[in-house]
Design a protein around this motif. Structure first.
Motif, PDB file in Angstrom:
ATOM      1  N   LEU A 657      29.535  42.492  36.431  1.00 45.98           N
ATOM      2  CA  LEU A 657      29.107  41.096  36.593  1.00 45.98           C
ATOM      3  C   LEU A 657      29.997  40.372  37.601  1.00 45.98           C
ATOM      4  N   VAL A 658      31.322  40.551  37.434  1.00 50.35           N
ATOM      5  CA  VAL A 658      32.247  39.833  38.315  1.00 50.35           C
ATOM      6  C   VAL A 658      32.098  40.318  39.754  1.00 50.35           C
ATOM      7  N   LEU A 661      28.946  38.842  41.210  1.00 54.28           N
ATOM      8  CA  LEU A 661      29.135  37.420  41.500  1.00 54.28           C
ATOM      9  C   LEU A 661      30.004  37.235  42.737  1.00 54.28           C
ATOM     10  N   SER A 662      31.053  38.105  42.870  1.00 49.92           N
ATOM     11  CA  SER A 662      31.917  37.984  44.045  1.00 49.92           C
ATOM     12  C   SER A 662      31.132  38.300  45.307  1.00 49.92           C
TER      13      SER A 662
ATOM     14  N   LEU B 106      38.706  33.640  37.577  1.00 49.47           N
ATOM     15  CA  LEU B 106      37.279  33.582  37.241  1.00 49.47           C
ATOM     16  C   LEU B 106      36.752  32.162  37.403  1.00 49.47           C
ATOM     17  N   LEU B 109      36.196  31.646  40.911  1.00 49.00           N
ATOM     18  CA  LEU B 109      35.005  32.378  41.346  1.00 49.00           C
ATOM     19  C   LEU B 109      33.749  31.569  41.027  1.00 49.00           C
ATOM     20  N   LEU B 113      31.177  30.267  43.775  1.00 54.80           N
ATOM     21  CA  LEU B 113      29.781  30.725  43.746  1.00 54.80           C
ATOM     22  C   LEU B 113      28.827  29.544  43.816  1.00 54.80           C
ATOM     23  N   LEU B 137      32.237  33.044  31.540  1.00 50.28           N
ATOM     24  CA  LEU B 137      33.061  34.175  31.986  1.00 50.28           C
ATOM     25  C   LEU B 137      34.322  34.297  31.151  1.00 50.28           C
ATOM     26  N   PHE B 140      33.552  35.928  27.910  1.00 51.36           N
ATOM     27  CA  PHE B 140      33.426  37.375  28.111  1.00 51.36           C
ATOM     28  C   PHE B 140      34.817  38.003  28.198  1.00 51.36           C
TER      29      PHE B 140
END
Lengths: 668, 219
Positions: A657-658, A661-662, B106, B109, B113, B137, B140
């Motif tokens: 997922l990360v 997304l990156s 995160l 990020l 995004l 995130l 998670f």
């Protein structure tokens, strides 16, 4: 319309026979063969009528996918292939009537035989992608089940497994091909596809996929690996059907896509079929020459013939792209005629091999020999088949090869330099293949039928039942008639030629006799089979008469010739492997890594010296065995992924997922 | 108009802070407290959205969040932990420092995004969405850096909190979806509870390492 009804009724009869055979037990199972023979006659007569009278029959059944339905269509191309298929089905059904229920068959064969025949006919009738793929898969599965009918043998199971994998790959390629043809609008009916020819990029994809899909079914090298294992593993009459007929259905699929659905060709489309075809023709025969199993030799020879047909089709594509209609018609006529001829002589040879197998229980050439005395009629029929496949005049194999060489000779007239330079190479390779074919069948016939028996079984062989002799005799007669009256057959093919390449043979029927075949014009390319046959007959009869007059009249029986050293042991004869030795030394070292080794015991030791040969199938080792091992290794590594803890699975998901997304963040 | 967004951003920011708080707690009891705090903040945020967007149906969602995730589930888990007598310290896979650094990355990020999607500076609604994504995130992350089954349940529900925050930020999201989300949390709680009890019955611990040993996992 009534014609299509007859076709439907005959197909129904085949399916009914299959269902019947699934229910009944014991000798009653043999009922499927008469039903299949009658159905094949009915189907063949309709096909012949459509081919000669012209016209296109269509129907649409309310089954299949929603919005598409199940389209059926019988045009001249389908009708021609229908004749090829149903001739084979008729001969093998007749042969099947004489089979020994205990020795030759298992009860699994009968329900599938008519189903297989019906599926092949259905492929020809299909007029949309769904119907085509459905019947194609039905054909594959029915033939697969026939291959593994004798499932107790490890060879059958291995062959069946490989066949299933290759059939799956082939069908997947065909699905891609039809997907490309149908385009984004999803017009899967062939009529829709014909109306919208795809663009050049899509055409490349479709052509590649069609070559993989149909080539894997037909045995084009390097997709041939399953064929020499699977065809011999089936019962002999099914081998005849698979090798003589099912490979033709594969070629039909390629022709339907390349010549009908894909629109006007570009010249370079011809290169893949020609190159692969030439490689297949030569390599296939080298495999055949080095192999020691009678049925496998025949299967490899099928590979070769499929290669020859693909060369002819490739040439026809190139000529058509250059609008050289006459040459295209010659190449296409060569392809069609070779398809018909090969279905006759290959079925004949496989039925002959089946007769040998039944009589001796052996397929290895090393255990046969001298069968001409025990099985005189089978020996004559097999000889006719062997002469035909070696393309000797005045038999039918020569007619199609002659037409093919005529079209190769016309290739330098093409404007493309590549094809100009390639044409002598193509011609040379085809000539090499033709010579190797002759060597191959001299070897097979000489070792199996001539000389002295090499085993107890071969010494006590016996002739097969009359009905099987009728089946083989009929095919042998067709080979002779097809050779003498090839011109008549080619004239009958005119509707197919017109449909596929735009014209028939230019000067057909302008020769000195009605039976002379003219490729381009009467001045430079004429083949007059009956005249040549007459000449051959007169020459041989005269020689015979002279020899008889000069020599002693009385017939004597002496020992068979064995290199001048009369020895009671049959092992001193030429063997299949010693016959192949010169060719093995010339071609085997580079292509097959052939190694010969001699083990000499020291002086005083009484052990015999040993001579052994090792051959490596390079294609198998590089293209099948190595990727197979790689897949196995990779899956062993990945196997650990099945035994992670929940938290580690979560880590994997989170990382994925990360990372995604990156990527979404970084990418522009 | 601006104060409407300021307040909703404040509440979402508080939720993000509690998410970080969840990451560095040493004891299970304080994890549960931090989670309760986050859920109550969520209830406030949803209630504020209901009032400011004039959507009374969101009050129901706020009520569900408050009662179920703010009170009932934390209390139930507190009692479970006490009754089972499981050792109260949280077993960590990575240290608190590293977990917080990863959490910070995160969050960055998520922000980057959303800026990418919005082509430039963030509008108020996108800012809200970025905060919600960061909370998801982090939830998670919480699930994978802690080894204890109870903290995994909490991490999962913290993700759900982030999802509901994102859902209320978007206009026109019907109540049906939120109810189903709430139910899914409830079902997840059931599953995890059964899971916890089963592990406890069999191994006398809810450390999920025990489960790995049972399956012969190599490490």
């Amino acid at each position: 319309m009534p014609d299509l009804f007859v076709q439907g009724a005959a197909l129904g009869a085949l399916v009914f026979a299959a269902a019947l055979a699934a229910v009944v037990r014991g000798p009653a199972l043999a009922i499927v063969y008469p039903i299949a023979a009658v159905a094949a006659v009915a189907l063949g007569v309709v096909d012949l009528g459509v081919l000669l009278q012209g016209g296109v029959l269509t129907a649409r059944l309310p089954i299949g996918l929603p919005m598409i339905g199940f389209h059926l269509r019988l045009d001249s191309l389908s009708a021609f292939f229908g004749i090829v298929i149903n001739g084979g089905v008729l001969a093998t059904s007749l042969y099947g009537m004489g089979l020994d229920r205990v020795k030759d068959l298992t009860p699994r064969v009968e329900p599938l035989f008519p189903l297989f025949a019906a599926a092949m006919n259905l492929v020809l009738l299909a007029d949309d992608a769904y119907a085509f793929l459905f019947s194609w898969e039905l054909m594959s599965l029915a033939s697969w089940a026939l291959v593994v009918a004798r499932h107790t043998s490890i060879d059958s199971r291995r062959a069946g497994h490989l066949y299933l994998v290759m059939a799956a790959i082939g069908t997947m390629a065909l699905i891609f091909a039809f997907g490309g043809l149908a385009g984004p609008s999803g017009g899967y009916a062939f009529d829709t596809i014909r109306a919208h020819a795809p663009g050049p990029m899509i055409a490349v994809l479709v052509l590649t996929a069609a070559l993989v899909g149909c080539g894997s079914k037909g045995g084009l090298i390097p997709l041939h690996a399953w064929l020499p294992l699977a065809h011999p593993a089936a019962p002999s009459h099914v081998s005849a059907l698979m090798s003589g007929v099912m490979t033709k259905v594969a070629i039909y699929g390629f022709m339907r896509i390349a010549f009908d659905l894909l629109g006007p060709p570009a010249w370079w489309w011809s290169l893949p079929p020609i190159i692969l075809g030439v490689i297949t023709a030569v390599l296939g025969l080298l495999y055949a020459v080095f192999d020691g199993d009678l049925k496998r030799v025949l299967a490899y020879s099928t590979v070769e013939n499929v290669g020859v047909i693909f060369v002819a089709l490739g040439l026809a594509l190139a000529f058509r792209a250059n609008h050289q209609d006459a040459a295209a018609a010659v190449a296409m006529a060569a392809a069609l005629l070779h398809i018909l001829n090969h279905s006759w002589f290959k079925s004949l040879l496989f039925l002959g091999a089946g007769a040998v197998l039944h009589a001796t229980g052996r397929r290895d050439l090393a255990g046969l020999g001298g069968l001409i005395h025990r099985m005189p009629r089978t020996a004559v029929f097999f000889l006719i088949g062997a002469l035909s496949i070696s393309a000797l005049p005045p038999l039918n194999g020569f007619v199609s090869e002659w037409l093919l060489f005529q079209s190769v000779l016309a290739a330098p007239a093409m404007p493309q330099t590549t094809l100009n330079f390639a044409s002598p190479a193509i011609g040379a390779m085809l000539a090499l293949a033709a010579a190797l074919a002759a060597a191959c069948f001299v070897r097979v016939y000489g070792i199996a039928f001539l000389g002295r028996p090499r085993s107890e079984e071969a010494a006590h062989a016996h002739e097969v039942p009359l009905i099987q002799q009728v089946a083989m005799g009929g095919l042998a007669l067709l080979c002779i008639l097809g050779g003498l009256f090839g011109a008549v057959i080619v004239a009958g093919l005119a509707p197919v030629l017109t449909a596929l390449v735009g014209s028939g043979l230019p000067n057909s029927g302008a020769g000195p006799t009605p039976f002379s075949l003219i490729a381009f014009n009467a001045a430079r390319s004429v083949y007059d089979a009956p005249v040549i046959a007459l000449f051959v007959a007169i020459a041989s009869l005269t020689t015979l008469a002279v020899v008889h007059r000069l020599s002693e009249r009385r017939t004597r029986r002496g020992p068979a010739w064995d290199c001048g050293f009369p020895d009671p042991s049959p092992t001193t004869q030429y063997t299949a492997s010693s016959f192949a030795q010169p060719l093995r030394r010339v071609y085997g070292a580079a292509l097959f890594s052939a190694r010969e080794s001699v083990v000499m015991p020291p002086p005083g030791d009484t052990r015999p010296a040993r001579f052994s040969v090792t051959l490596v199938d390079v294609v198998w080792a590089t293209l099948y065995a190595r990727p197979g091992r790689a897949v196995l290794r990779l899956s062993e590594r990945l196997n650990a992924l099945q035994f992670l803890s929940i938290r580690r699975y979560l880590v994997l998901m989170f990382a994925a997922l990360v990372i995604l997304l990156s990527i979404a963040t970084v990418m522009t | 108009m601006n104060e409407v967004y300021d307040i909703s951003h404040l509440l979402a920011g508080v939720m993000l802070v509690t998410s970080f708080a969840l990451l560095y707690q040493e004891r299970i009891a304080s994890v549960l407290n931090a989670f309760a705090a986050q859920s109550i903040t969520l209830a406030l945020a949803v209630a504020w959205a209901a009032w400011s967007q004039d959507r009374p149906d969101l009050f129901i969602t706020a009520l569900i969040a408050l009662t179920l995730k703010g009170i009932i589930i934390p209390v139930a888990l507190h009692r479970t932990v006490t009754r089972l007598g499981i050792h109260r310290e949280v077993e960590k896979v990575v240290g608190v420092g590293i977990a917080l650094m990863v959490g910070l990355a995160l969050t960055g990020l998520a922000q980057a995004l959303l800026m990418k999607v919005a082509h430039g500076p963030l509008s108020y609604a996108s800012e809200q969405l970025a905060l919600a994504l960061a909370i998801i995130l982090l939830g998670f992350l919480m699930m994978i850096v802690r080894r204890n089954a109870v903290t995994q349940v909490v991490g999962f529900m913290s993700m759900e909190n982030g999802l509901i925050l994102a859902a209320t930020g978007a206009r026109g999201m019907p109540l049906v979806v939120e109810v189903s989300v709430a139910f899914s949390v409830l079902i997840a709680l059931f599953v995890f509870a059964v899971f916890v009890f089963r592990i406890r019955e069999r191994f006398d611990t809810i450390d999920i390492e025990a489960l790995d040993r049972m399956r012969g996992d190599r490490r």
